[in-house]
Design an enzyme around this catalytic site. Structure first.
Site, PDB file in Angstrom:
ATOM      1  N   LYS A   9     -21.902  43.538  24.168  1.00  0.00           N
ATOM      2  CA  LYS A   9     -22.888  43.386  23.099  1.00  0.00           C
ATOM      3  C   LYS A   9     -24.041  44.391  23.261  1.00  0.00           C
ATOM      4  CE  LYS A   9     -21.887  38.451  22.469  1.00  0.00           C
ATOM      5  NZ  LYS A   9     -22.486  37.108  22.298  1.00  0.00           N
ATOM      6  N   TYR A  49     -18.289  36.976  12.944  1.00  0.00           N
ATOM      7  CA  TYR A  49     -18.760  35.666  13.407  1.00  0.00           C
ATOM      8  C   TYR A  49     -18.723  34.618  12.294  1.00  0.00           C
ATOM      9  CZ  TYR A  49     -20.331  37.135  18.066  1.00  0.00           C
ATOM     10  OH  TYR A  49     -20.381  37.551  19.375  1.00  0.00           O
ATOM     11  N   PHE A  57     -27.843  29.183  14.525  1.00  0.00           N
ATOM     12  CA  PHE A  57     -28.110  30.464  15.188  1.00  0.00           C
ATOM     13  C   PHE A  57     -27.391  31.642  14.539  1.00  0.00           C
ATOM     14  CE2 PHE A  57     -24.648  28.294  17.503  1.00  0.00           C
ATOM     15  CZ  PHE A  57     -23.632  29.247  17.430  1.00  0.00           C
ATOM     16  N   ARG A  85     -11.453  35.011  29.182  1.00  0.00           N
ATOM     17  CA  ARG A  85     -12.492  33.992  28.947  1.00  0.00           C
ATOM     18  C   ARG A  85     -13.027  33.454  30.273  1.00  0.00           C
ATOM     19  NH1 ARG A  85     -14.917  32.956  24.080  1.00  0.00           N
ATOM     20  NH2 ARG A  85     -14.961  30.721  24.555  1.00  0.00           N
ATOM     21  N   THR A  91     -20.522  30.232  27.733  1.00  0.00           N
ATOM     22  CA  THR A  91     -21.367  30.864  26.705  1.00  0.00           C
ATOM     23  C   THR A  91     -22.838  30.859  27.124  1.00  0.00           C
ATOM     24  OG1 THR A  91     -19.836  30.104  25.019  1.00  0.00           O
ATOM     25  CG2 THR A  91     -22.010  30.771  24.255  1.00  0.00           C
ATOM     26  N   ARG A 102     -20.971  36.694  32.875  1.00  0.00           N
ATOM     27  CA  ARG A 102     -22.255  36.116  32.459  1.00  0.00           C
ATOM     28  C   ARG A 102     -22.973  35.468  33.633  1.00  0.00           C
ATOM     29  NH1 ARG A 102     -19.659  33.461  27.088  1.00  0.00           N
ATOM     30  NH2 ARG A 102     -20.015  35.154  25.610  1.00  0.00           N
ATOM     31  N   ASN A 112     -26.051  37.350  25.760  1.00  0.00           N
ATOM     32  CA  ASN A 112     -25.143  37.008  26.865  1.00  0.00           C
ATOM     33  C   ASN A 112     -24.114  38.099  27.137  1.00  0.00           C
ATOM     34  OD1 ASN A 112     -23.629  36.536  24.608  1.00  0.00           O
ATOM     35  ND2 ASN A 112     -23.109  34.421  25.078  1.00  0.00           N
ATOM     36  N   HIS A 115     -18.723  39.324  24.486  1.00  0.00           N
ATOM     37  CA  HIS A 115     -17.953  38.365  23.691  1.00  0.00           C
ATOM     38  C   HIS A 115     -16.487  38.593  24.011  1.00  0.00           C
ATOM     39  CE1 HIS A 115     -16.359  36.135  20.260  1.00  0.00           C
ATOM     40  NE2 HIS A 115     -15.481  37.125  20.184  1.00  0.00           N
ATOM     41  N   GLU A 126     -10.572  39.159  14.819  1.00  0.00           N
ATOM     42  CA  GLU A 126     -11.647  39.993  15.357  1.00  0.00           C
ATOM     43  C   GLU A 126     -11.203  41.441  15.552  1.00  0.00           C
ATOM     44  OE1 GLU A 126     -13.667  36.199  17.706  1.00  0.00           O
ATOM     45  OE2 GLU A 126     -12.804  37.833  18.878  1.00  0.00           O
TER      46      GLU A 126
END
Ligand code: CMP
Length: 132
Positions: A9, A49, A57, A85, A91, A102, A112, A115, A126
């Site tokens: 990100k 998203y 959010f 993951r 998250t 993270r 964070n 993704h 995606e």
């Protein structure tokens, strides 16, 4: 063999963590199939998203994702979606265990740093948004 997508990100790129993050996946044994740097358009981020569009959010998330360049990659390997993951961690970085990306590198839920697709369906959607 399975494929998944991850995105470093805008905060991860700004903090110069791209090499560190890509390196973790390479060292784990994944093959990089595609990778590019891009800046999301608002429409692209909203579509990416869209599953969260009713969440409080969502607006903040979209604004954050278009705030600077990201690095997106499609990687391939055994159980790629689940393993990625797990490597990314929870998250909420305060719930992410040490050893995860993270858990080692992030502290804030909205910044964070990475993704990763959470299912085959998410990966299909995606990766189409990012790579066409
Ligand atoms: P990500 O894995 O990219 O998926 C959705 C993102 O929404 C998530 O990481 C967070 O960065 C962001 N987000 C911001 N606030 C929240 C929240 N309260 N709960 C869940 N996700 C949030």
């Amino acid at each position: 063999m399975e494929r998944t997508l991850f995105i470093v990100k805008p905060d991860g790129v700004a903090r110069k963590l791209v090499g560190e993050i890509v390196s973790r996946f390479e060292k784990r044994g994944f093959a990089i199939i595609q990778m590019k740097m891009l800046t999301f358009s608002r429409a692209q981020a909203e579509e990416f998203y869209s599953v969260h569009k009713e969440r409080p959010f969502y607006g903040e998330l979209v604004n954050f994702m278009i705030s600077g360049p990201v690095v997106a990659a499609i990687i391939e390997g055994t159980n790629a979606i689940g393993t990625t993951r797990m490597m990314v961690g929870a998250t909420k970085p305060s719930d992410a265990t040490s050893g995860t990306i993270r858990g080692d590198l992030a502290i804030d839920i909205s910044s964070n740093i990475i993704h990763a697709s959470d299912s085959q369906e998410s990966f299909d959607k995606e990766s189409k948004v990012v790579f066409g």
